[in-house]
Design an enzyme around this catalytic site. Structure first.
Site, PDB file in Angstrom:
ATOM      1  N   ASP A  18       0.831  -1.206   0.000  1.00 27.12           N
ATOM      2  CA  ASP A  18       0.000   0.000   0.000  1.00 27.12           C
ATOM      3  C   ASP A  18       0.867   1.258   0.000  1.00 27.12           C
ATOM      4  O   ASP A  18       1.938   1.284   0.605  1.00 27.12           O
ATOM      5  CB  ASP A  18      -0.907  -0.011   1.240  1.00 27.12           C
ATOM      6  CG  ASP A  18      -2.055   0.974   1.116  1.00 27.12           C
ATOM      7  OD1 ASP A  18      -2.306   1.471   0.000  1.00 27.12           O
ATOM      8  OD2 ASP A  18      -2.693   1.252   2.143  1.00 27.12           O
ATOM      9  N   ARG A  22      -0.007   7.474  -2.984  1.00 22.27           N
ATOM     10  CA  ARG A  22       0.379   8.582  -2.100  1.00 22.27           C
ATOM     11  C   ARG A  22       1.845   8.953  -2.272  1.00 22.27           C
ATOM     12  O   ARG A  22       2.212  10.124  -2.186  1.00 22.27           O
ATOM     13  CB  ARG A  22       0.075   8.207  -0.649  1.00 22.27           C
ATOM     14  CG  ARG A  22      -1.404   8.385  -0.279  1.00 22.27           C
ATOM     15  CD  ARG A  22      -1.701   7.818   1.082  1.00 22.27           C
ATOM     16  NE  ARG A  22      -1.715   6.355   1.067  1.00 22.27           N
ATOM     17  CZ  ARG A  22      -1.445   5.604   2.126  1.00 22.27           C
ATOM     18  NH1 ARG A  22      -1.105   6.161   3.267  1.00 22.27           N
ATOM     19  NH2 ARG A  22      -1.505   4.288   2.025  1.00 22.27           N
ATOM     20  N   TRP A  23       2.685   7.946  -2.522  1.00 22.26           N
ATOM     21  CA  TRP A  23       4.103   8.222  -2.780  1.00 22.26           C
ATOM     22  C   TRP A  23       4.244   9.161  -3.985  1.00 22.26           C
ATOM     23  O   TRP A  23       5.028  10.108  -3.967  1.00 22.26           O
ATOM     24  CB  TRP A  23       4.828   6.901  -3.034  1.00 22.26           C
ATOM     25  CG  TRP A  23       6.302   7.023  -3.238  1.00 22.26           C
ATOM     26  CD1 TRP A  23       7.292   6.935  -2.300  1.00 22.26           C
ATOM     27  CD2 TRP A  23       6.982   7.245  -4.496  1.00 22.26           C
ATOM     28  NE1 TRP A  23       8.536   7.083  -2.881  1.00 22.26           N
ATOM     29  CE2 TRP A  23       8.365   7.282  -4.237  1.00 22.26           C
ATOM     30  CE3 TRP A  23       6.543   7.413  -5.813  1.00 22.26           C
ATOM     31  CZ2 TRP A  23       9.323   7.477  -5.229  1.00 22.26           C
ATOM     32  CZ3 TRP A  23       7.490   7.621  -6.819  1.00 22.26           C
ATOM     33  CH2 TRP A  23       8.855   7.641  -6.508  1.00 22.26           C
ATOM     34  N   HIS A  35       2.903   3.399  -8.880  1.00 21.85           N
ATOM     35  CA  HIS A  35       2.761   1.962  -9.086  1.00 21.85           C
ATOM     36  C   HIS A  35       3.988   1.393  -9.813  1.00 21.85           C
ATOM     37  O   HIS A  35       4.464   0.301  -9.476  1.00 21.85           O
ATOM     38  CB  HIS A  35       1.494   1.662  -9.885  1.00 21.85           C
ATOM     39  CG  HIS A  35       0.230   1.926  -9.122  1.00 21.85           C
ATOM     40  ND1 HIS A  35      -0.080   1.270  -7.951  1.00 21.85           N
ATOM     41  CD2 HIS A  35      -0.800   2.777  -9.366  1.00 21.85           C
ATOM     42  CE1 HIS A  35      -1.249   1.699  -7.501  1.00 21.85           C
ATOM     43  NE2 HIS A  35      -1.705   2.611  -8.342  1.00 21.85           N
ATOM     44  N   GLU A  65     -11.649  -5.598  -5.367  1.00 27.36           N
ATOM     45  CA  GLU A  65     -12.216  -4.244  -5.241  1.00 27.36           C
ATOM     46  C   GLU A  65     -11.470  -3.214  -6.082  1.00 27.36           C
ATOM     47  O   GLU A  65     -11.983  -2.112  -6.334  1.00 27.36           O
ATOM     48  CB  GLU A  65     -12.216  -3.803  -3.771  1.00 27.36           C
ATOM     49  CG  GLU A  65     -13.181  -4.562  -2.861  1.00 27.36           C
ATOM     50  CD  GLU A  65     -12.681  -5.949  -2.492  1.00 27.36           C
ATOM     51  OE1 GLU A  65     -13.514  -6.828  -2.214  1.00 27.36           O
ATOM     52  OE2 GLU A  65     -11.442  -6.167  -2.504  1.00 27.36           O
ATOM     53  N   ASN A  66     -10.258  -3.538  -6.523  1.00 27.91           N
ATOM     54  CA  ASN A  66      -9.454  -2.568  -7.272  1.00 27.91           C
ATOM     55  C   ASN A  66     -10.028  -2.236  -8.644  1.00 27.91           C
ATOM     56  O   ASN A  66      -9.630  -1.240  -9.264  1.00 27.91           O
ATOM     57  CB  ASN A  66      -8.018  -3.066  -7.437  1.00 27.91           C
ATOM     58  CG  ASN A  66      -7.183  -2.925  -6.175  1.00 27.91           C
ATOM     59  OD1 ASN A  66      -6.196  -3.640  -5.999  1.00 27.91           O
ATOM     60  ND2 ASN A  66      -7.574  -2.035  -5.282  1.00 27.91           N
ATOM     61  N   ARG A  69     -11.258   1.343  -9.167  1.00 25.82           N
ATOM     62  CA  ARG A  69     -10.363   2.488  -9.298  1.00 25.82           C
ATOM     63  C   ARG A  69     -10.508   3.109 -10.688  1.00 25.82           C
ATOM     64  O   ARG A  69     -11.107   2.520 -11.592  1.00 25.82           O
ATOM     65  CB  ARG A  69      -8.915   2.049  -9.051  1.00 25.82           C
ATOM     66  CG  ARG A  69      -8.663   1.628  -7.609  1.00 25.82           C
ATOM     67  CD  ARG A  69      -7.190   1.470  -7.331  1.00 25.82           C
ATOM     68  NE  ARG A  69      -6.951   1.210  -5.917  1.00 25.82           N
ATOM     69  CZ  ARG A  69      -5.748   1.219  -5.344  1.00 25.82           C
ATOM     70  NH1 ARG A  69      -4.681   1.478  -6.084  1.00 25.82           N
ATOM     71  NH2 ARG A  69      -5.615   0.981  -4.066  1.00 25.82           N
ATOM     72  N   ILE A 191      -6.561  -5.501   7.098  1.00 24.27           N
ATOM     73  CA  ILE A 191      -6.032  -6.491   6.151  1.00 24.27           C
ATOM     74  C   ILE A 191      -6.825  -6.536   4.847  1.00 24.27           C
ATOM     75  O   ILE A 191      -6.456  -7.266   3.928  1.00 24.27           O
ATOM     76  CB  ILE A 191      -5.938  -7.890   6.787  1.00 24.27           C
ATOM     77  CG1 ILE A 191      -7.306  -8.402   7.237  1.00 24.27           C
ATOM     78  CG2 ILE A 191      -4.983  -7.872   7.963  1.00 24.27           C
ATOM     79  CD1 ILE A 191      -7.259  -9.833   7.751  1.00 24.27           C
TER      80      ILE A 191
END
Length: 245
Positions: A18, A22-23, A35, A65-66, A69, A191
């Site tokens: 994760d 944000r990075w 990514h 769930e991705n 996005r 998790i």
């Protein structure tokens, strides 16, 4: 701090990678750059785990769930997966890495499915370490599929006959040890539907370090922390200490 192969070394490490987006945002870059940066460090961590003696490393690459996005981000993740299989697998295979992909791979494009199958076949006899990539994976999906597969194999059986040991044989991780150490980078402390059954007794290590910055030093820090834990599996402290003698 140096981690050595000891009895306290986790045999199965699972990582929720994760913090890529944000990075990138912290550096005023598109999330997709994060990514790409995150994927570039995977080979080094796999090789370091192998060097230490870790036998299984499971990475949460793409959850069920991705798909929710943004489309460009999903496209980038799929492209990185293809690139990884193209560029990295030969080096990892030479290092004795066996690749296994778990999840609903039928949801991927035919080209990616073909590449996954080819990479798994080419590395199936390697024994140094097994790299498990969880892609289009969800822990709840895994348990439901296991029940369905058990029922299909035992059409005349009643659910009352199903045991935990039997169900484990139909999970996507059948034949692997359960997770010893589950690491999540990026500061979140959950998790997120990852290896729910397999992580029942895992030690949970949460770090604020974003995934692109999670290097070998950070990995050894997590493993060292794991080595200080008492894994009692329901025993009292006194019982654990007696059993350890």
């Amino acid at each position: 701090m140096t981690v050595q192969a000891t009895a306290t070394l986790p045999q199965h490490i699972a990582i929720i990678m994760d913090g890529n987006g944000r990075w990138a945002q912290q550096r005023h870059l598109p999330r997709t750059v994060g990514h790409a940066k995150g994927s570039s460090g995977v080979r080094g961590l796999v090789e370091h785990c192998a060097k230490l003696g870790v036998k299984y490393l499971t990475l949460f690459a793409f959850s069920t769930e991705n798909w929710n996005r943004p489309a460009d981000e999903v496209s980038t993740l799929m492209g990185l997966f293809v690139q990884y299989l193209e560029k990295e697998m030969s080096s990892l295979a030479a290092a004795g890495v066996q690749l296994k992909v778990i999840g609903d791979v039928a949801g991927f494009a035919p080209e990616l499915q073909t590449r996954i199958q080819a990479a798994e076949k080419a590395t199936q006899h390697n024994q140094t370490i097994t790299l498990v990539v969880a892609a289009n994976y969800g822990g709840q999906w895994d348990v439901v599929q296991a029940v369905k597969n058990w029922q299909a194999a035992h059409p005349e059986a009643s659910a009352d006959q199903l045991t935990q040991a039997q169900l484990a044989q139909y999970l996507s991780t059948a034949g692997m040890p359960d997770v010893d150490l589950l690491i999540r980078t990026g500061g979140e402390q959950r998790i997120s539907n990852f290896l729910l059954w397999q992580s029942a007794y895992a030690e949970l290590y949460f770090t604020d370090v974003l995934w692109p910055d999670f290097d070998r030093v950070q990995l050894e820090k997590a493993i060292y922390w794991y080595g200080q834990r008492q894994r009692r599996f329901g025993l009292t402290s006194d019982q654990f200490l007696k059993a350890a003698v």
